[in-house]
Design a protein around this motif. Structure first.
Motif, PDB file in Angstrom:
ATOM      1  N   HIS A  49      76.342  -0.876  11.157  1.00  0.00           N
ATOM      2  CA  HIS A  49      75.613   0.388  10.947  1.00  0.00           C
ATOM      3  C   HIS A  49      74.160   0.292  11.413  1.00  0.00           C
ATOM      4  CE1 HIS A  49      79.188   1.407   8.768  1.00  0.00           C
ATOM      5  NE2 HIS A  49      78.951   0.521   7.823  1.00  0.00           N
ATOM      6  N   ILE A  50      73.931  -0.525  12.440  1.00  0.00           N
ATOM      7  CA  ILE A  50      72.593  -0.706  13.000  1.00  0.00           C
ATOM      8  C   ILE A  50      72.661  -0.491  14.502  1.00  0.00           C
ATOM      9  CG2 ILE A  50      70.807  -2.426  13.532  1.00  0.00           C
ATOM     10  CD1 ILE A  50      71.380  -3.652  10.774  1.00  0.00           C
ATOM     11  N   GLU A  51      71.690   0.233  15.027  1.00  0.00           N
ATOM     12  CA  GLU A  51      71.561   0.434  16.472  1.00  0.00           C
ATOM     13  C   GLU A  51      70.149   0.037  16.889  1.00  0.00           C
ATOM     14  OE1 GLU A  51      71.887   4.016  19.834  1.00  0.00           O
ATOM     15  OE2 GLU A  51      72.199   4.453  17.705  1.00  0.00           O
ATOM     16  N   LEU A  52      70.044  -0.649  18.000  1.00  0.00           N
ATOM     17  CA  LEU A  52      68.752  -1.075  18.532  1.00  0.00           C
ATOM     18  C   LEU A  52      68.553  -0.465  19.910  1.00  0.00           C
ATOM     19  CD1 LEU A  52      69.029  -4.845  17.544  1.00  0.00           C
ATOM     20  CD2 LEU A  52      67.657  -3.125  16.374  1.00  0.00           C
ATOM     21  N   GLN A  53      67.393   0.139  20.135  1.00  0.00           N
ATOM     22  CA  GLN A  53      67.117   0.813  21.405  1.00  0.00           C
ATOM     23  C   GLN A  53      65.729   0.440  21.906  1.00  0.00           C
ATOM     24  OE1 GLN A  53      67.412   5.069  21.156  1.00  0.00           O
ATOM     25  NE2 GLN A  53      69.594   5.074  20.664  1.00  0.00           N
ATOM     26  N   LYS A  54      65.620   0.312  23.232  1.00  0.00           N
ATOM     27  CA  LYS A  54      64.304   0.152  23.849  1.00  0.00           C
ATOM     28  C   LYS A  54      63.665   1.527  23.987  1.00  0.00           C
ATOM     29  CE  LYS A  54      61.840  -1.715  27.836  1.00  0.00           C
ATOM     30  NZ  LYS A  54      61.919  -2.312  29.180  1.00  0.00           N
ATOM     31  N   GLN A  55      62.462   1.658  23.456  1.00  0.00           N
ATOM     32  CA  GLN A  55      61.814   2.973  23.448  1.00  0.00           C
ATOM     33  C   GLN A  55      60.314   2.790  23.253  1.00  0.00           C
ATOM     34  OE1 GLN A  55      62.484   6.203  20.228  1.00  0.00           O
ATOM     35  NE2 GLN A  55      64.095   6.535  21.739  1.00  0.00           N
ATOM     36  N   ASP A  56      59.535   3.570  23.984  1.00  0.00           N
ATOM     37  CA  ASP A  56      58.078   3.580  23.858  1.00  0.00           C
ATOM     38  C   ASP A  56      57.698   4.815  23.058  1.00  0.00           C
ATOM     39  OD1 ASP A  56      55.332   3.659  24.102  1.00  0.00           O
ATOM     40  OD2 ASP A  56      55.319   3.221  26.254  1.00  0.00           O
ATOM     41  N   ILE A  57      57.217   4.626  21.839  1.00  0.00           N
ATOM     42  CA  ILE A  57      56.924   5.742  20.954  1.00  0.00           C
ATOM     43  C   ILE A  57      55.847   6.658  21.516  1.00  0.00           C
ATOM     44  CG2 ILE A  57      55.138   4.587  19.576  1.00  0.00           C
ATOM     45  CD1 ILE A  57      56.420   5.850  17.091  1.00  0.00           C
ATOM     46  N   GLY A  79      61.508  -8.095  16.151  1.00  0.00           N
ATOM     47  CA  GLY A  79      62.707  -8.931  16.178  1.00  0.00           C
ATOM     48  C   GLY A  79      63.764  -8.555  15.168  1.00  0.00           C
ATOM     49  N   GLY A  80      63.613  -7.409  14.497  1.00  0.00           N
ATOM     50  CA  GLY A  80      64.642  -6.910  13.597  1.00  0.00           C
ATOM     51  C   GLY A  80      64.462  -7.267  12.139  1.00  0.00           C
ATOM     52  N   GLU A  81      63.368  -7.956  11.794  1.00  0.00           N
ATOM     53  CA  GLU A  81      63.177  -8.384  10.408  1.00  0.00           C
ATOM     54  C   GLU A  81      63.176  -7.203   9.435  1.00  0.00           C
ATOM     55  OE1 GLU A  81      61.078 -11.498  13.016  1.00  0.00           O
ATOM     56  OE2 GLU A  81      61.353  -9.319  13.011  1.00  0.00           O
ATOM     57  N   GLU A  82      62.489  -6.137   9.795  1.00  0.00           N
ATOM     58  CA  GLU A  82      62.416  -4.969   8.923  1.00  0.00           C
ATOM     59  C   GLU A  82      63.760  -4.248   8.848  1.00  0.00           C
ATOM     60  OE1 GLU A  82      58.672  -2.370   8.699  1.00  0.00           O
ATOM     61  OE2 GLU A  82      60.003  -1.273  10.046  1.00  0.00           O
ATOM     62  N   VAL A  83      64.403  -4.105   9.993  1.00  0.00           N
ATOM     63  CA  VAL A  83      65.720  -3.454  10.050  1.00  0.00           C
ATOM     64  C   VAL A  83      66.706  -4.172   9.136  1.00  0.00           C
ATOM     65  CG1 VAL A  83      67.721  -3.069  11.534  1.00  0.00           C
ATOM     66  CG2 VAL A  83      65.435  -2.481  12.356  1.00  0.00           C
ATOM     67  N   TYR A  84      66.768  -5.483   9.251  1.00  0.00           N
ATOM     68  CA  TYR A  84      67.754  -6.239   8.485  1.00  0.00           C
ATOM     69  C   TYR A  84      67.368  -6.345   7.006  1.00  0.00           C
ATOM     70  CZ  TYR A  84      69.756  -7.414  13.015  1.00  0.00           C
ATOM     71  OH  TYR A  84      70.334  -7.339  14.256  1.00  0.00           O
ATOM     72  N   THR A  85      66.061  -6.341   6.705  1.00  0.00           N
ATOM     73  CA  THR A  85      65.656  -6.278   5.297  1.00  0.00           C
ATOM     74  C   THR A  85      66.224  -5.026   4.646  1.00  0.00           C
ATOM     75  OG1 THR A  85      63.594  -7.507   5.676  1.00  0.00           O
ATOM     76  CG2 THR A  85      63.704  -6.156   3.706  1.00  0.00           C
ATOM     77  N   LEU A  86      66.084  -3.895   5.323  1.00  0.00           N
ATOM     78  CA  LEU A  86      66.599  -2.643   4.774  1.00  0.00           C
ATOM     79  C   LEU A  86      68.126  -2.657   4.675  1.00  0.00           C
ATOM     80  CD1 LEU A  86      64.253  -0.165   6.638  1.00  0.00           C
ATOM     81  CD2 LEU A  86      64.323  -0.544   4.170  1.00  0.00           C
ATOM     82  N   ARG A  87      68.767  -3.275   5.665  1.00  0.00           N
ATOM     83  CA  ARG A  87      70.236  -3.338   5.629  1.00  0.00           C
ATOM     84  C   ARG A  87      70.711  -4.180   4.446  1.00  0.00           C
ATOM     85  NH1 ARG A  87      74.527  -2.708   4.800  1.00  0.00           N
ATOM     86  NH2 ARG A  87      76.400  -2.749   6.113  1.00  0.00           N
ATOM     87  N   ILE A  88      70.021  -5.276   4.177  1.00  0.00           N
ATOM     88  CA  ILE A  88      70.372  -6.110   3.024  1.00  0.00           C
ATOM     89  C   ILE A  88      70.129  -5.341   1.728  1.00  0.00           C
ATOM     90  CG2 ILE A  88      69.778  -8.219   1.770  1.00  0.00           C
ATOM     91  CD1 ILE A  88      68.991  -9.413   4.546  1.00  0.00           C
ATOM     92  N   CYS A  89      68.985  -4.653   1.640  1.00  0.00           N
ATOM     93  CA  CYS A  89      68.689  -3.835   0.459  1.00  0.00           C
ATOM     94  C   CYS A  89      69.787  -2.803   0.225  1.00  0.00           C
ATOM     95  CB  CYS A  89      67.361  -3.101   0.647  1.00  0.00           C
ATOM     96  SG  CYS A  89      65.894  -4.111   0.476  1.00  0.00           S
TER      97      CYS A  89
END
Length: 266
Positions: A182-190, A111-121
């Motif tokens: 400066h954030i992009e979100l993509q659907k992707q299966d690693i 849900g973006g928690e990690e992405v936004y944590t890094l953006r805040i940092c």
């Protein structure tokens, strides 16, 4: 459905999906509850009937694969790790990436928690970044785009950070616009594809190295290593470890699961 029945079913089904039972042992209830709901939706009496259904309907395996996804996430999860990332790694990478931004990939971003944590940092440390978050679950990605979270999701984030980065809205906390850039979100299966890179920092926590079979872990680790610049970093969850058969990354401090790629050839 009894727990023992679900365990037996998962031990049978997970390897057929390229997944491993050991990763699911402690979180199996989340998956078992989903399987129970699926049985009711299909009108099936038990997991034995579901096995037969899987044998007769190949497409159902894709449905089952979706039921196995674990989506536990929150801001600043594992404080020591993010203390190191925010206080040491990001400022260091600013010099490595200059004059461009620090390029970050969060695999399995939920849900973006990690992405936004890094953006805040990054905003607090005045480090220019470009962050890519990828996940297979379209619903989780939509939640990340909305960027409104419960108080429980923010409980580990320093309070002063919360006050700066979020605005209260009813019973939720919604990310302010300045922290969505400066954030992009993509659907992707690693398991099938990865972004091109290169990246200075990759976070791949509690996904392949927790839940995937060993050969698939190796394949994904090789792909990640190729996308990390020399002297860049890879971060795993504290209960995971980098595969020993993929050399070239060294843990910077025991137990943090922050690995640095060596400058020389692997």
């Amino acid at each position: 459905m009894r727990d023992s029945e679900c365990v037996a079913f998962l031990q049978w089904a997970l390897p057929r999906l390229g997944l491993r039972w050991a990763g699911y042992r402690k979180v199996r209830r989340q998956v078992c509850n989903r399987i129970e709901r699926r049985l009711r939706a299909l009108g099936l009496p038990d997991v034995d009937a579901y096995r037969s259904h899987l044998a007769q309907h190949e497409a159902e395996w894709e449905v089952l694969d979706g039921l196995t996804r674990i989506t536990i996430s929150r801001f600043y999860r594992e404080r020591r790790v993010f203390d190191q990332l925010c206080g040491v790694v990001l400022p260091e990478l600013r010099a490595v990436a200059a004059p461009g931004p620090v390029r970050i990939w969060c695999a399995g971003c939920a849900g973006g928690e990690e992405v936004y944590t890094l953006r805040i940092c990054a905003e607090r440390a005045r480090v220019p970044v470009r962050i890519l978050g990828t996940d297979l679950d379209a619903g989780q990605l939509e939640r990340a785009r909305v960027a409104c979270f419960s108080a429980g999701s923010l409980k580990e984030l320093p309070e002063k950070w919360r006050d700066v980065a979020f605005e209260p809205r009813d019973d939720r906390f919604c990310l302010r616009p300045a922290f969505r850039s400066h954030i992009e979100l993509q659907k992707q299966d690693i398991r099938q594809t990865m972004p091109d890179g290169p990246f200075h920092l990759v976070l791949c926590r509690y996904l392949p190295f927790m839940y995937f079979a060993a050969d698939l872990q190796t394949e994904i680790a090789l792909g990640i290593r190729e996308r990390v610049v020399p002297e860049g970093y890879v971060v795993l969850g504290k209960h995971e470890s980098w595969p020993a058969d993929v050399p070239g990354l060294i843990e910077i401090e025991r137990g943090l699961r922050i690995y640095r790629r060596s400058a020389g050839p692997t």
